[in-house]
Enzyme design. Structure first.
Site, mmCIF file in Angstrom:
data_model
loop_
_atom_site.group_PDB
_atom_site.id
_atom_site.type_symbol
_atom_site.label_atom_id
_atom_site.label_comp_id
_atom_site.label_asym_id
_atom_site.label_seq_id
_atom_site.Cartn_x
_atom_site.Cartn_y
_atom_site.Cartn_z
ATOM 1 N N HIS A 122 -53.648 16.628 -2.721
ATOM 2 C CA HIS A 122 -53.146 15.968 -1.512
ATOM 3 C C HIS A 122 -53.753 16.542 -0.195
ATOM 4 O O HIS A 122 -54.283 17.747 -0.247
ATOM 5 C CB HIS A 122 -51.517 16.427 -1.525
ATOM 6 C CG HIS A 122 -50.912 15.751 -0.394
ATOM 7 N ND1 HIS A 122 -50.713 16.187 1.096
ATOM 8 C CD2 HIS A 122 -50.027 14.737 -0.360
ATOM 9 C CE1 HIS A 122 -50.151 15.353 1.606
ATOM 10 N NE2 HIS A 122 -49.748 14.493 0.876
ATOM 11 N N ASP A 199 -49.409 24.137 -5.510
ATOM 12 C CA ASP A 199 -48.693 23.207 -4.502
ATOM 13 C C ASP A 199 -47.836 22.676 -5.597
ATOM 14 O O ASP A 199 -47.940 21.588 -6.491
ATOM 15 C CB ASP A 199 -49.777 22.184 -4.078
ATOM 16 C CG ASP A 199 -49.085 20.998 -3.315
ATOM 17 O OD1 ASP A 199 -47.885 21.061 -3.371
ATOM 18 O OD2 ASP A 199 -49.799 20.143 -2.888
ATOM 19 N N GLN A 202 -44.477 18.396 -5.669
ATOM 20 C CA GLN A 202 -44.206 17.291 -6.627
ATOM 21 C C GLN A 202 -43.548 17.713 -8.052
ATOM 22 O O GLN A 202 -43.316 17.074 -8.971
ATOM 23 C CB GLN A 202 -45.037 16.268 -6.788
ATOM 24 C CG GLN A 202 -45.682 15.438 -5.780
ATOM 25 C CD GLN A 202 -44.775 14.481 -5.217
ATOM 26 O OE1 GLN A 202 -43.579 14.224 -5.647
ATOM 27 N NE2 GLN A 202 -45.107 14.076 -3.910
ATOM 28 N N LYS A 225 -38.129 16.668 -0.504
ATOM 29 C CA LYS A 225 -38.764 15.677 -2.030
ATOM 30 C C LYS A 225 -37.451 16.285 -3.118
ATOM 31 O O LYS A 225 -37.872 15.807 -3.981
ATOM 32 C CB LYS A 225 -39.996 16.191 -2.071
ATOM 33 C CG LYS A 225 -40.901 15.666 -1.378
ATOM 34 C CD LYS A 225 -42.585 15.702 -1.694
ATOM 35 C CE LYS A 225 -43.638 15.747 -0.780
ATOM 36 N NZ LYS A 225 -43.645 14.435 -0.216
ATOM 37 N N CYS A 365 -52.349 10.057 0.782
ATOM 38 C CA CYS A 365 -52.818 11.422 1.383
ATOM 39 C C CYS A 365 -53.890 12.009 0.383
ATOM 40 O O CYS A 365 -53.910 13.285 0.255
ATOM 41 C CB CYS A 365 -51.914 12.532 1.765
ATOM 42 S SG CYS A 365 -50.867 11.913 3.293
HETATM 43 N N1 7TS Z 1 -48.511 18.312 -1.930
HETATM 44 C C1 7TS Z 1 -48.129 17.005 -2.520
HETATM 45 C C2 7TS Z 1 -48.437 17.084 -3.991
HETATM 46 C C3 7TS Z 1 -47.489 15.953 -2.019
HETATM 47 O O1 7TS Z 1 -47.128 14.921 -2.850
HETATM 48 C C4 7TS Z 1 -47.311 16.304 -0.548
HETATM 49 C C5 7TS Z 1 -46.441 14.962 -0.047
HETATM 50 C C6 7TS Z 1 -47.506 17.346 -0.030
HETATM 51 C C7 7TS Z 1 -48.186 18.297 -0.516
HETATM 52 C C8 7TS Z 1 -47.076 17.537 1.407
HETATM 53 O O2 7TS Z 1 -45.707 17.555 1.684
HETATM 54 P P1 7TS Z 1 -45.105 17.750 3.024
HETATM 55 O O3 7TS Z 1 -43.373 17.636 2.554
HETATM 56 O O4 7TS Z 1 -45.461 19.041 3.578
HETATM 57 O O5 7TS Z 1 -45.425 16.515 3.773
HETATM 58 N N2 7TS Z 1 -46.826 13.673 -0.499
HETATM 59 C C9 7TS Z 1 -46.317 12.361 -0.269
HETATM 60 C C10 7TS Z 1 -46.562 11.376 -0.580
HETATM 61 O O6 7TS Z 1 -47.231 11.361 -1.776
HETATM 62 N N3 7TS Z 1 -46.262 10.324 0.029
HETATM 63 O O7 7TS Z 1 -45.646 10.727 1.192
HETATM 64 C C11 7TS Z 1 -45.847 12.249 1.213
#
Ligand code: 7TS
Length: 411
Positions: A122, A199, A202, A225, A365
């Site tokens: 990501h 990371d 997910q 999430k 992303c």
């Molecule tokens: N890493 C992964 C694997 C992610 O899927 C996401 C967000 C992030 C980092 C960043 O998370 P945040 O909470 O800091 O934004 N992924 C997604 C997505 O798949 N669609 O919208 C956000």
């Protein structure tokens, strides 16, 4: 077996309709929905004990401090961290990774060092390292992917080598669904003396994650999430590493002694939490952890395996639909990205939206990954504990209808 109908009753938003149709929410990788208990924890905070933490001698401040720190304990136990001092509140996984890039990496990455990432990161676990590499004249190296979207470990001992300073890898890909062998890669990093960041944005929401077993130095996660509120996340880091790291942001809360000339740092974890923290949402994330624990992470994972393999089989049976990521459910989370040549994902997503089905379309992303797959974007369905097989059936009917509509030669 989860009682999904009972679980669904805990999520008020699942009762709503869109365009006169029941909402079918399949965009859980972007953000999850929130159960009553999380929503109530926020209202309870503001109605009953809203107050700043760690400073008041008064009752409300003591109550908010207690609840805030209790939430930190809950997050620590959820990922089996040995101490809550290892949990630093951040806004989200992105901020957790940036914290490491702006502190630890500034001190430890030097010219000629290598930072190992994967081809499926990501942007959150890519762009911060691009800056570190530029600033420090370090090199970014990528573990390549197999055609079915797994990490290709053929040359891993060449990639993770004596020059490697950090291995920073996604646990579960948000675009492919791939579950990466983070334990094995951490062990390889250890052998060459490199540090590891996982990371886990997910993975932590969807399966049991044990930081003592994986043994990373750092792990990043987002509350929103995993049924929690937006605006709260956490960085897990080994306590001895945090003890020796410079603070990220400077100001109130994170200091011990301040003179006109200088300052010394507070103990962990406050040293990394300058300013008034996001108290209400931290408490909300604690409530989300309680909810997930009550259901059980193993059962949630099993439900996602069942529903994803059911959906994957149905998607494979649709003519003219490409899908990405491994087929083996032991290597895959609850995410399915797909494409129909000639139909733009945005059109497909819009068609599904009119049927009440929320999916994400775009590059998710992960632009370099999309480029590698040779597509500008995909349509993505991502599942969670409240999704049902009958919702998958509606998705499949909707997809079949959409492809018929867009591929109709007379149009
Ligand atoms: N890493 C992964 C694997 C992610 O899927 C996401 C967000 C992030 C980092 C960043 O998370 P945040 O909470 O800091 O934004 N992924 C997604 C997505 O798949 N669609 O919208 C956000």
């Amino acid at each position: 077996m989860l009682d999904i109908q009972k679980i669904r009753k805990d999520f008020p938003i699942l009762r709503r309709e869109v365009y006169g149709k029941p909402l079918i929410y399949l965009d859980n990788a972007a953000t999850s929905q929130k159960p009553d208990s999380v929503i109530r924890s926020l209202v309870d905070y503001y109605e009953n004990y809203n107050s700043n933490v760690h400073r008041g001698v008064h009752k409300l401040s003591m109550e908010s401090t207690e609840k805030f720190e209790e939430a930190r304990e809950k997050v620590a136990r959820f990922i089996n961290a040995s101490s809550s001092n290892s949990i630093i509140w951040t806004r989200n996984a992105t901020e957790a990774i940036n914290l490491v890039a702006n502190t630890w990496a500034q001190e430890h990455v030097n010219s000629g060092d290598e930072i190992v990432l994967t081809g499926m990161e990501h942007h959150s676990n890519l762009v911060p390292w691009q800056k570190v590499a530029r600033d420090k004249q370090a090199l970014l190296r990528y573990i390549p992917l197999t055609p079915d979207g797994r990490l290709d470990l053929t040359n891993i001992d060449d990639i993770i080598c004596s020059r490697t300073k950090l291995v920073s890898i996604v646990h579960v890909s948000n675009s492919l669904g791939t579950i990466n062998p983070v334990e094995e890669l951490t062990a390889k990093a250890r052998k060459v003396g490199a540090s590891v960041l996982v990371d886990a944005a997910q993975s932590v929401p969807h399966m049991p994650v044990d930081v003592q077993r994986i043994d990373p130095d750092f792990l990043a996660m987002s509350g929103h999430k995993m049924l929690g509120p937006t605006g709260i996340g956490a960085l897990y880091a080994k306590e001895d590493i945090l003890e020796n790291m410079e603070p990220f942001l400077r100001g109130g809360e994170m200091v011990l002694e301040v003179t006109y000339e200088d300052a010394s740092w507070n103990s962990l974890p406050m040293r990394f939490e300058a300013g008034t923290p996001n108290i209400a949402d931290a408490v909300g994330m604690g409530a989300a952890v309680d909810y997930l624990n009550a259901i059980g992470m193993k059962s949630i994972r099993q439900h996602e395996v069942d529903i994803t393999s059911y959906a994957l089989d149905a998607i494979k049976a649709i003519n003219g639909l490409d899908h990405y990521g491994p087929e083996d459910m032991s290597q895959r989370g609850g995410v399915i990205s797909f494409n129909s040549p000639g139909v733009h994902p945005h059109d497909l997503g819009t068609f599904l939206d009119r049927l009440g089905i929320a999916v994400r379309t775009g590059h998710h992303c992960t632009m370099p990954l999309m480029r590698m797959l040779g597509v500008p974007a995909t349509t993505r369905a991502s599942f969670y504990l409240y999704n049902t097989k009958s919702e998958v059936d509606v998705l499949i009917e909707g997809l079949t209808e959409a492809l018929g509509y867009f591929n109709d030669g007379s149009r």
